[in-house]
Motif scaffolding. Structure first.
Motif, PDB file in Angstrom:
ATOM      1  N   VAL A  65      24.462  37.562  32.762  1.00 36.14           N
ATOM      2  CA  VAL A  65      25.874  37.419  32.457  1.00 36.14           C
ATOM      3  C   VAL A  65      26.466  36.236  33.219  1.00 36.14           C
ATOM      4  O   VAL A  65      27.186  35.412  32.660  1.00 36.14           O
ATOM      5  CB  VAL A  65      26.645  38.701  32.837  1.00 36.14           C
ATOM      6  N   ALA A  66      26.133  36.163  34.508  1.00 37.28           N
ATOM      7  CA  ALA A  66      26.673  35.099  35.350  1.00 37.28           C
ATOM      8  C   ALA A  66      25.775  34.923  36.556  1.00 37.28           C
ATOM      9  O   ALA A  66      25.162  35.885  37.023  1.00 37.28           O
ATOM     10  CB  ALA A  66      28.094  35.428  35.801  1.00 37.28           C
ATOM     11  N   ALA A  67      25.699  33.703  37.060  1.00 37.41           N
ATOM     12  CA  ALA A  67      24.880  33.412  38.226  1.00 37.41           C
ATOM     13  C   ALA A  67      25.614  32.410  39.114  1.00 37.41           C
ATOM     14  O   ALA A  67      26.447  31.636  38.634  1.00 37.41           O
ATOM     15  CB  ALA A  67      23.519  32.852  37.809  1.00 37.41           C
ATOM     16  N   ILE A  68      25.270  32.428  40.401  1.00 40.63           N
ATOM     17  CA  ILE A  68      25.930  31.527  41.348  1.00 40.63           C
ATOM     18  C   ILE A  68      24.918  31.049  42.368  1.00 40.63           C
ATOM     19  O   ILE A  68      24.095  31.829  42.858  1.00 40.63           O
ATOM     20  CB  ILE A  68      27.143  32.222  42.000  1.00 40.63           C
ATOM     21  N   SER A  69      24.981  29.769  42.687  1.00 41.67           N
ATOM     22  CA  SER A  69      24.072  29.203  43.683  1.00 41.67           C
ATOM     23  C   SER A  69      24.470  29.651  45.083  1.00 41.67           C
ATOM     24  O   SER A  69      25.542  30.227  45.290  1.00 41.67           O
ATOM     25  CB  SER A  69      24.106  27.671  43.598  1.00 41.67           C
ATOM     26  N   THR A  74      27.623  27.423  38.981  1.00 38.72           N
ATOM     27  CA  THR A  74      27.687  28.734  38.340  1.00 38.72           C
ATOM     28  C   THR A  74      27.201  28.645  36.907  1.00 38.72           C
ATOM     29  O   THR A  74      27.193  27.577  36.298  1.00 38.72           O
ATOM     30  CB  THR A  74      29.118  29.307  38.341  1.00 38.72           C
ATOM     31  N   PHE A  75      26.812  29.782  36.396  1.00 38.37           N
ATOM     32  CA  PHE A  75      26.365  29.898  35.002  1.00 38.37           C
ATOM     33  C   PHE A  75      27.043  31.115  34.388  1.00 38.37           C
ATOM     34  O   PHE A  75      27.191  32.145  35.051  1.00 38.37           O
ATOM     35  CB  PHE A  75      24.845  30.073  34.933  1.00 38.37           C
ATOM     36  N   TYR A  76      27.437  30.985  33.116  1.00 41.86           N
ATOM     37  CA  TYR A  76      27.975  32.118  32.361  1.00 41.86           C
ATOM     38  C   TYR A  76      27.351  32.134  30.974  1.00 41.86           C
ATOM     39  O   TYR A  76      27.216  31.078  30.334  1.00 41.86           O
ATOM     40  CB  TYR A  76      29.491  32.016  32.215  1.00 41.86           C
ATOM     41  N   VAL A  77      27.017  33.312  30.501  1.00 40.76           N
ATOM     42  CA  VAL A  77      26.588  33.428  29.112  1.00 40.76           C
ATOM     43  C   VAL A  77      27.809  33.173  28.228  1.00 40.76           C
ATOM     44  O   VAL A  77      28.953  33.467  28.630  1.00 40.76           O
ATOM     45  CB  VAL A  77      25.966  34.822  28.852  1.00 40.76           C
ATOM     46  N   ASP A  78      27.600  32.613  27.068  1.00 38.50           N
ATOM     47  CA  ASP A  78      28.721  32.199  26.221  1.00 38.50           C
ATOM     48  C   ASP A  78      29.719  33.323  25.942  1.00 38.50           C
ATOM     49  O   ASP A  78      30.925  33.099  25.879  1.00 38.50           O
ATOM     50  CB  ASP A  78      28.202  31.642  24.896  1.00 38.50           C
ATOM     51  N   SER A  79      29.223  34.516  25.769  1.00 35.88           N
ATOM     52  CA  SER A  79      30.086  35.629  25.366  1.00 35.88           C
ATOM     53  C   SER A  79      31.117  36.032  26.421  1.00 35.88           C
ATOM     54  O   SER A  79      32.058  36.760  26.114  1.00 35.88           O
ATOM     55  CB  SER A  79      29.241  36.843  24.977  1.00 35.88           C
ATOM     56  N   VAL A  80      30.942  35.589  27.669  1.00 31.11           N
ATOM     57  CA  VAL A  80      31.890  35.979  28.724  1.00 31.11           C
ATOM     58  C   VAL A  80      32.676  34.796  29.280  1.00 31.11           C
ATOM     59  O   VAL A  80      33.547  34.986  30.132  1.00 31.11           O
ATOM     60  CB  VAL A  80      31.192  36.730  29.884  1.00 31.11           C
ATOM     61  N   THR A 139      34.480  35.910  35.961  1.00 36.95           N
ATOM     62  CA  THR A 139      34.340  34.934  37.045  1.00 36.95           C
ATOM     63  C   THR A 139      33.437  35.507  38.119  1.00 36.95           C
ATOM     64  O   THR A 139      33.692  36.599  38.630  1.00 36.95           O
ATOM     65  CB  THR A 139      35.700  34.583  37.664  1.00 36.95           C
ATOM     66  N   ILE A 140      32.396  34.745  38.459  1.00 36.07           N
ATOM     67  CA  ILE A 140      31.507  35.146  39.536  1.00 36.07           C
ATOM     68  C   ILE A 140      31.900  34.378  40.793  1.00 36.07           C
ATOM     69  O   ILE A 140      32.271  33.205  40.727  1.00 36.07           O
ATOM     70  CB  ILE A 140      30.023  34.898  39.175  1.00 36.07           C
ATOM     71  N   SER A 141      31.821  35.038  41.945  1.00 35.96           N
ATOM     72  CA  SER A 141      32.174  34.371  43.194  1.00 35.96           C
ATOM     73  C   SER A 141      31.374  34.979  44.338  1.00 35.96           C
ATOM     74  O   SER A 141      30.817  36.079  44.207  1.00 35.96           O
ATOM     75  CB  SER A 141      33.674  34.501  43.471  1.00 35.96           C
ATOM     76  N   LEU A 191      32.070  40.046  40.570  1.00 36.02           N
ATOM     77  CA  LEU A 191      32.213  39.666  39.167  1.00 36.02           C
ATOM     78  C   LEU A 191      33.563  40.199  38.698  1.00 36.02           C
ATOM     79  O   LEU A 191      33.720  41.415  38.526  1.00 36.02           O
ATOM     80  CB  LEU A 191      31.088  40.224  38.310  1.00 36.02           C
ATOM     81  N   GLN A 192      34.511  39.307  38.549  1.00 36.41           N
ATOM     82  CA  GLN A 192      35.815  39.680  38.028  1.00 36.41           C
ATOM     83  C   GLN A 192      35.735  39.637  36.513  1.00 36.41           C
ATOM     84  O   GLN A 192      35.435  38.593  35.929  1.00 36.41           O
ATOM     85  CB  GLN A 192      36.897  38.721  38.525  1.00 36.41           C
ATOM     86  N   MET A 193      35.997  40.754  35.874  1.00 40.72           N
ATOM     87  CA  MET A 193      35.874  40.864  34.428  1.00 40.72           C
ATOM     88  C   MET A 193      37.247  41.168  33.836  1.00 40.72           C
ATOM     89  O   MET A 193      37.818  42.226  34.115  1.00 40.72           O
ATOM     90  CB  MET A 193      34.887  41.974  34.066  1.00 40.72           C
ATOM     91  N   ASN A 194      37.750  40.249  33.060  1.00 38.06           N
ATOM     92  CA  ASN A 194      39.055  40.405  32.411  1.00 38.06           C
ATOM     93  C   ASN A 194      38.872  40.458  30.900  1.00 38.06           C
ATOM     94  O   ASN A 194      37.835  40.073  30.371  1.00 38.06           O
ATOM     95  CB  ASN A 194      39.977  39.248  32.779  1.00 38.06           C
TER      96      ASN A 194
END
Length: 124
Positions: A48-52, A58-64, A69-71, A81-84
């Motif tokens: 879904v999301a990745a962070i160095s 950062t990386f996000y899959v297109d659908s999100v 927001t990953i932090s 992972l903030q999911m809105n």
């Protein structure tokens, strides 16, 4: 022994928000990227999301994109992972993973450890 403990999942209505947290412990490596994967019944596990490690990449899959927001916390062993604007298709078990390299990787095989997961259910 590396442990990843996720929290923050739950039941939320469509268009609602949730914030997932993950704390890593028991590791001895220094620089590590982290990521959130999810797996719904009958579906493949997806990143879904990745962070160095330093948070610069950062990386996000297109659908999100635009919704999640990953932090990383001030203490590097914690990610969020903030999911809105959640949708029913976001319903899944969300898993925290860690990679023993500073940069993010592609696919679950690139990550060395995985937590037990936290359930997110979005009702329509």
């Amino acid at each position: 022994q590396v442990q990843l403990v996720e929290s923050g999942g739950g039941l939320v209505r469509s268009e609602g928000s949730l914030r997932l947290s993950c704390v890593a412990s028991g590791y001895t490596f220094n620089d590590y990227a982290m990521a959130w994967f999810r797996q719904a019944p009958g579906k493949d596990r997806e990143c879904v999301a990745a962070i160095s490690f330093d948070g610069s990449s950062t990386f996000y899959v297109d659908s999100v994109k635009g919704r999640f927001t990953i932090s990383r916390g001030n203490i590097k062993n914690t990610i969020y992972l903030q999911m809105n604007s959640l949708k029913s298709e976001d319903t899944s078990v969300y898993l925290c993973t860690i990679r023993t390299e500073a940069k993010t990787g592609y696919g679950l095989a690139a990550y060395d450890y995985c937590g037990q997961g936290t359930q997110v259910t979005v009702s329509s």
